[in-house]
Design an enzyme around this catalytic site. Structure first.
Site, PDB file in Angstrom:
ATOM      1  N   ARG A  83       0.849  -1.206   0.000  1.00  0.00           N
ATOM      2  CA  ARG A  83       0.000   0.000   0.000  1.00  0.00           C
ATOM      3  C   ARG A  83       0.882   1.253   0.000  1.00  0.00           C
ATOM      4  O   ARG A  83       0.574   2.248  -0.649  1.00  0.00           O
ATOM      5  CB  ARG A  83      -0.950   0.016   1.202  1.00  0.00           C
ATOM      6  CG  ARG A  83      -1.714   1.334   1.266  1.00  0.00           C
ATOM      7  CD  ARG A  83      -2.905   1.394   2.199  1.00  0.00           C
ATOM      8  NE  ARG A  83      -2.921   0.474   3.300  1.00  0.00           N
ATOM      9  CZ  ARG A  83      -2.219   0.619   4.433  1.00  0.00           C
ATOM     10  NH1 ARG A  83      -1.419   1.656   4.593  1.00  0.00           N
ATOM     11  NH2 ARG A  83      -2.320  -0.274   5.380  1.00  0.00           N
ATOM     12  N   TYR A 135     -15.158  16.895 -16.179  1.00  0.00           N
ATOM     13  CA  TYR A 135     -15.544  15.486 -16.265  1.00  0.00           C
ATOM     14  C   TYR A 135     -16.719  15.216 -15.303  1.00  0.00           C
ATOM     15  O   TYR A 135     -16.687  15.672 -14.154  1.00  0.00           O
ATOM     16  CB  TYR A 135     -14.315  14.649 -15.900  1.00  0.00           C
ATOM     17  CG  TYR A 135     -14.562  13.178 -15.792  1.00  0.00           C
ATOM     18  CD1 TYR A 135     -14.869  12.425 -16.917  1.00  0.00           C
ATOM     19  CD2 TYR A 135     -14.482  12.529 -14.565  1.00  0.00           C
ATOM     20  CE1 TYR A 135     -15.098  11.056 -16.815  1.00  0.00           C
ATOM     21  CE2 TYR A 135     -14.699  11.166 -14.450  1.00  0.00           C
ATOM     22  CZ  TYR A 135     -15.008  10.434 -15.585  1.00  0.00           C
ATOM     23  OH  TYR A 135     -15.227   9.095 -15.474  1.00  0.00           O
ATOM     24  N   ASP A 207      -6.266  19.180 -14.549  1.00  0.00           N
ATOM     25  CA  ASP A 207      -6.553  17.821 -15.003  1.00  0.00           C
ATOM     26  C   ASP A 207      -6.115  17.765 -16.469  1.00  0.00           C
ATOM     27  O   ASP A 207      -6.748  18.340 -17.343  1.00  0.00           O
ATOM     28  CB  ASP A 207      -8.054  17.534 -14.845  1.00  0.00           C
ATOM     29  CG  ASP A 207      -8.427  16.111 -15.255  1.00  0.00           C
ATOM     30  OD1 ASP A 207      -7.681  15.501 -16.045  1.00  0.00           O
ATOM     31  OD2 ASP A 207      -9.473  15.617 -14.799  1.00  0.00           O
ATOM     32  N   LYS A 232      -6.816   6.658 -19.402  1.00  0.00           N
ATOM     33  CA  LYS A 232      -7.043   7.169 -20.755  1.00  0.00           C
ATOM     34  C   LYS A 232      -5.749   7.099 -21.577  1.00  0.00           C
ATOM     35  O   LYS A 232      -5.247   6.028 -21.813  1.00  0.00           O
ATOM     36  CB  LYS A 232      -7.615   8.588 -20.663  1.00  0.00           C
ATOM     37  CG  LYS A 232      -8.696   8.761 -19.586  1.00  0.00           C
ATOM     38  CD  LYS A 232      -9.961   7.950 -19.848  1.00  0.00           C
ATOM     39  CE  LYS A 232     -10.906   7.882 -18.648  1.00  0.00           C
ATOM     40  NZ  LYS A 232     -11.282   9.148 -18.033  1.00  0.00           N
TER      41      LYS A 232
HETATM   42  C1  LIG Z   1     -11.842   9.572 -16.802  1.00  0.00           C
HETATM   43  C2  LIG Z   1     -11.514  10.900 -16.295  1.00  0.00           C
HETATM   44  C3  LIG Z   1     -11.350  11.127 -14.914  1.00  0.00           C
HETATM   45  C4  LIG Z   1     -11.561  10.041 -13.882  1.00  0.00           C
HETATM   46  O1  LIG Z   1     -10.608   9.037 -13.970  1.00  0.00           O
HETATM   47  P1  LIG Z   1     -10.883   7.485 -13.576  1.00  0.00           P
HETATM   48  O2  LIG Z   1      -9.597   6.832 -13.891  1.00  0.00           O
HETATM   49  O3  LIG Z   1     -12.032   7.026 -14.420  1.00  0.00           O
HETATM   50  O4  LIG Z   1     -11.217   7.470 -12.123  1.00  0.00           O
HETATM   51  C5  LIG Z   1     -11.002  12.398 -14.509  1.00  0.00           C
HETATM   52  N1  LIG Z   1     -10.835  13.401 -15.396  1.00  0.00           N
HETATM   53  C6  LIG Z   1     -11.003  13.223 -16.723  1.00  0.00           C
HETATM   54  C7  LIG Z   1     -10.805  14.365 -17.645  1.00  0.00           C
HETATM   55  C8  LIG Z   1     -11.351  11.974 -17.215  1.00  0.00           C
HETATM   56  O5  LIG Z   1     -11.532  11.817 -18.528  1.00  0.00           O
END
Ligand SMILES: *Cc1c(COP(=O)(O)O)cnc(C)c1O
Length: 417
Positions: A83, A135, A207, A232
């Site tokens: 962890r 998001y 982000d 992603k």
């Molecule tokens: C998918 C996404 C998230 C969240 O990420 P997860 O890995 O699904 O928890 C946050 N910000 C953006 C822009 C995203 O596309």
């Protein structure tokens, strides 16, 4: 016929090779690739990618272990419990920090758990300014989980004047940006907002999921934290979930590490290994995504059944100039508005074959989705409409298939509506 692509600025050329420092072979691997001035395409492969010192294996081992044997109580090799630390994850963190030109990286179980850590990073009762088109999961996290802990104000961060005014009135501890946004691809000037934030002693989080470190490096532009959903583009193969936060500040890293260790949203060694593997092709993938997306955006812009296309690489994009200034490429995400209602959108979405109808984005395969019904269903209809997230809006995550096949697939769907 595919149009000639006008991909912009090539990613920064690597600095001229310096004379190799004379160092002992054992230390060489680390020094060679750290702060070595190599291009990002090289760093994706080599930082954190040193051969296994025990066997010489060129690929990093998956340390599928929960604990580590100590030679005497408290005497260990830096690893006590997975962890807290895991060598496969450490390699991933080294690589990711390097890609964002950051000093530190904390990898987490998902993008949203990375966001959660940043929420706990602030003292309870903090004010947070957040972009109004983030998001859907971020919006849900802030408005249903953390709304009792902090105070949120959602504004259009593409308007620097509005940000300045909101900062004066609201005195935020943090400004949360997504740029480009999801799904409207609105672009915020990271430099301008960071300057406003610095004066007000507010932290800036970007982000950067949509751009990946290959096309945008927010820390260099003045942000304090960069966050990614590794699910992603970073992983890129739609086979693992993960998140990460990059930063330069040592104290911030220490605090985030403590939060991560205490709360426990840790990434599994196998998934860290998958992301390390996916990252090796980040540069070629991003180039291919952007090249295909530019051709498809131009195709859509000239299509009689399309009302409007939003892609940062199109001159018609409202913040095209900011995109040109702060991004090294325009990415693989396209949003367009079909002429017609939700029935036509539904027909379009169920006719495409190559474009898979699915949430998520950033994988090698092309995806198509309907934000109002799918990813952004958690945003109330009234809020959706107020920001222009209408029922005829369709989002594409353009993959790296042959672009002509993708266009033919879209053309068939247009014929059906
Ligand atoms: C998918 C996404 C998230 C969240 O990420 P997860 O890995 O699904 O928890 C946050 N910000 C953006 C822009 C995203 O596309």
């Amino acid at each position: 016929m595919a149009k000639k692509v006008t991909t912009k600025k090539a990613p920064a050329k690597k600095a001229p090779a310096k004379a190799a420092p004379k160092i002992a072979p054992k230390a060489a691997a680390k020094v060679r690739f750290k702060n070595s001035g190599h291009d990002i395409a090289t760093r994706t492969i080599h930082v954190g990618g040193e051969p296994d010192p025990v066997t010489g294996a060129i690929m990093p081992p998956i340390y599928q272990t929960s604990t580590y044997v100590q030679s005497a109580p408290g005497v260990h090799k830096g690893y006590e419990y997975t962890r807290s630390h895991n060598p496969t994850r450490t390699r991933l963190e080294e690589c990711l920090a390097s890609l964002e030109q950051a000093k530190h990286c904390v990898v987490t179980a998902s993008g949203l758990s990375a966001e959660m850590l940043l929420m706990h990073y602030l003292p309870a009762g903090s004010n947070i300014i957040c972009g109004d088109d983030v998001y859907g999961g971020t919006y849900r996290l802030f408005t249903t989980i953390f709304q009792d802990m902090h105070n949120f104000k959602f504004i259009d961060t593409t308007n620097a004047k509005a940000v300045e005014k909101a900062v004066k009135e609201f005195k935020p501890a943090m400004i949360w940006l997504e740029t480009p946004t999801n799904p409207l691809l609105k672009i915020t000037d990271i430099v301008a907002v960071s300057e406003i934030a610095k004066k007000a002693k507010a932290l800036v989080v970007v982000d950067n999921t949509f751009m990946s470190p290959y096309f945008q490096n927010p820390l260099v532009l003045g942000a304090d934290f960069v966050l990614h959903s590794m699910t992603k583009y970073l992983n890129g193969h739609s086979d693992a979930v993960g998140g990460c936060i990059m930063m330069n500040d040592d104290e911030a890293r220490k605090k985030l590490f403590t939060l991560h260790n205490s709360i426990g949203p840790c990434h599994s060694p196998f998934d860290s290994w998958l992301v390390l593997r996916g990252l090796k092709t980040l540069a070629v993938r991003m180039e291919a995504h952007a090249k295909n997306a530019m051709i498809i955006a131009e195709y859509l812009e000239n299509h009689p059944k399309v009302e409007r296309v939003v892609y940062p690489g199109l001159k018609s994009h409202p913040q095209y100039e900011i995109a040109e200034k702060q991004m090294l490429g325009f990415g693989g995400m396209i949003t367009f508005f079909l002429k017609g209602d939700i029935k036509k959108s539904n027909k379009f979405l169920s006719t495409v074959k190559l474009f898979a109808l699915a949430e998520s984005l950033g994988g090698v395969e092309s995806l198509i989705e309907h934000p109002a019904i799918m990813t952004h269903a958690s945003v109330p209809k009234k809020v959706r409409e107020s920001i222009g997230l209408t029922d005829n809006l369709i989002r594409l995550s353009v993959g790296i298939e042959h672009v002509q096949d993708l266009i033919e697939d879209l053309e068939e769907a247009f014929k059906a509506v």
